[in-house]
Design a protein around this motif. Sequence first.
Motif, short mmCIF file in Angstrom:
data_model
loop_
_atom_site.label_atom_id
_atom_site.label_comp_id
_atom_site.label_asym_id
_atom_site.label_seq_id
_atom_site.Cartn_x
_atom_site.Cartn_y
_atom_site.Cartn_z
N GLU A 27 0.87 -1.29 0.07
CA GLU A 27 -0.17 -0.09 -0.02
C GLU A 27 0.76 1.13 -0.11
O GLU A 27 0.41 2.13 -0.46
CB GLU A 27 -0.77 -0.07 1.39
CG GLU A 27 -1.86 1.07 1.52
CD GLU A 27 -2.99 1.13 2.47
OE1 GLU A 27 -3.71 2.21 2.45
OE2 GLU A 27 -3.12 0.16 3.05
N TYR A 28 1.97 1.16 1.00
CA TYR A 28 2.65 2.35 1.10
C TYR A 28 4.10 2.42 0.04
O TYR A 28 4.51 3.72 0.01
CB TYR A 28 3.14 2.69 2.52
CG TYR A 28 1.80 2.68 3.17
CD1 TYR A 28 0.87 3.62 2.95
CD2 TYR A 28 1.59 1.92 4.24
CE1 TYR A 28 -0.25 3.64 3.65
CE2 TYR A 28 0.22 2.06 4.92
CZ TYR A 28 -0.58 3.04 4.59
OH TYR A 28 -1.57 2.74 5.26
N LEU A 31 4.36 5.12 -2.64
CA LEU A 31 4.35 6.69 -2.41
C LEU A 31 5.83 7.15 -2.48
O LEU A 31 6.14 8.22 -2.39
CB LEU A 31 3.78 6.93 -1.02
CG LEU A 31 2.28 6.64 -0.96
CD1 LEU A 31 1.65 6.81 0.51
CD2 LEU A 31 1.60 7.65 -1.95
N PHE A 46 4.69 6.37 7.70
CA PHE A 46 3.33 6.20 7.05
C PHE A 46 2.35 5.52 8.26
O PHE A 46 1.37 5.39 8.11
CB PHE A 46 3.51 5.37 5.80
CG PHE A 46 3.94 5.99 4.63
CD1 PHE A 46 3.79 7.49 4.47
CD2 PHE A 46 4.71 5.31 3.55
CE1 PHE A 46 4.57 8.19 3.49
CE2 PHE A 46 5.28 6.08 2.64
CZ PHE A 46 5.00 7.40 2.62
N PHE A 50 -1.10 7.33 8.72
CA PHE A 50 -2.33 6.57 8.09
C PHE A 50 -3.04 6.10 9.30
O PHE A 50 -4.04 5.40 8.97
CB PHE A 50 -2.01 6.02 7.03
CG PHE A 50 -1.82 6.73 5.84
CD1 PHE A 50 -2.75 7.40 4.94
CD2 PHE A 50 -0.56 6.63 5.32
CE1 PHE A 50 -2.19 8.24 3.85
CE2 PHE A 50 -0.11 7.45 4.03
CZ PHE A 50 -1.09 7.93 3.36
N LYS A 92 3.30 15.40 -0.13
CA LYS A 92 2.30 15.82 -0.82
C LYS A 92 1.35 14.70 -1.36
O LYS A 92 0.20 14.63 -1.40
CB LYS A 92 2.88 16.60 -2.04
CG LYS A 92 3.30 17.82 -1.60
CD LYS A 92 3.89 18.65 -2.87
CE LYS A 92 4.53 19.81 -2.21
NZ LYS A 92 5.38 20.44 -3.47
N ALA A 93 2.21 13.57 -1.52
CA ALA A 93 1.69 12.21 -2.11
C ALA A 93 0.67 11.49 -1.15
O ALA A 93 -0.20 11.28 -1.42
CB ALA A 93 2.60 11.31 -2.79
N ALA A 94 1.34 11.54 0.01
CA ALA A 94 0.73 11.24 1.21
C ALA A 94 -0.61 11.68 1.51
O ALA A 94 -1.70 11.18 2.02
CB ALA A 94 1.47 10.87 2.44
N LYS A 96 -2.51 13.65 -0.35
CA LYS A 96 -3.31 13.35 -1.32
C LYS A 96 -4.08 11.89 -1.29
O LYS A 96 -5.13 11.74 -1.46
CB LYS A 96 -2.54 13.40 -2.78
CG LYS A 96 -3.69 13.23 -4.07
CD LYS A 96 -2.68 13.55 -5.20
CE LYS A 96 -3.66 13.56 -6.30
NZ LYS A 96 -2.91 13.61 -7.80
N LYS A 97 -3.21 10.90 -0.82
CA LYS A 97 -3.86 9.79 -0.62
C LYS A 97 -4.67 9.75 0.82
O LYS A 97 -5.81 9.06 0.63
CB LYS A 97 -2.72 8.69 -0.48
CG LYS A 97 -3.16 7.33 -0.05
CD LYS A 97 -2.01 6.31 0.10
CE LYS A 97 -2.36 4.83 0.55
NZ LYS A 97 -3.14 4.25 -0.22
N ARG A 98 -4.35 10.33 1.63
CA ARG A 98 -5.11 10.45 2.87
C ARG A 98 -6.53 11.16 2.69
O ARG A 98 -7.58 10.78 3.22
CB ARG A 98 -4.28 11.04 3.82
CG ARG A 98 -4.86 11.07 5.21
CD ARG A 98 -3.80 11.46 6.40
NE ARG A 98 -4.31 12.05 7.38
CZ ARG A 98 -3.59 12.51 8.48
NH1 ARG A 98 -2.33 12.26 8.46
NH2 ARG A 98 -4.34 13.16 9.43
N GLY A 99 -6.60 12.01 1.67
CA GLY A 99 -7.91 12.70 1.16
C GLY A 99 -8.05 14.02 2.11
O GLY A 99 -8.53 14.53 2.88
#
Length: 99
Positions: A27-28, A31, A46, A50, A92-94, A96-99
């Motif tokens: 999953e991670y 990223l 992560f 998360f 930034k990517a994390a 975005k994934k987290r919402g």
Amino acid sequence: MLWTYFHVSVPDANAPFRLMKTDYVAEYLPLMPENYNLPNALMTAFGAYFHRKIRFIPISFKPRQGGTNSINIRKIVKIGRQALHDFCEIQKAAAKKRG
């Protein structure tokens, strides 16, 4: 640095031993940039970022019995600079994934 970029606090992000399930890694891992220099630290970050179920168990190590550290100060500074840049992009990517 993990607190600055990810707002997480972990006892030792780059501990030399960790046990993870394959779904966690799968999953991670995407990223992270290819050939990233500090993957263990980020995988730990992560987990906290998360809100995954993670547990830290204190362990002790014997002092180095021989040999010398293979990373000199110049390399450490270079790794640190690159990590600052990478953490910014990865955060930034994390986010975005987290919402």
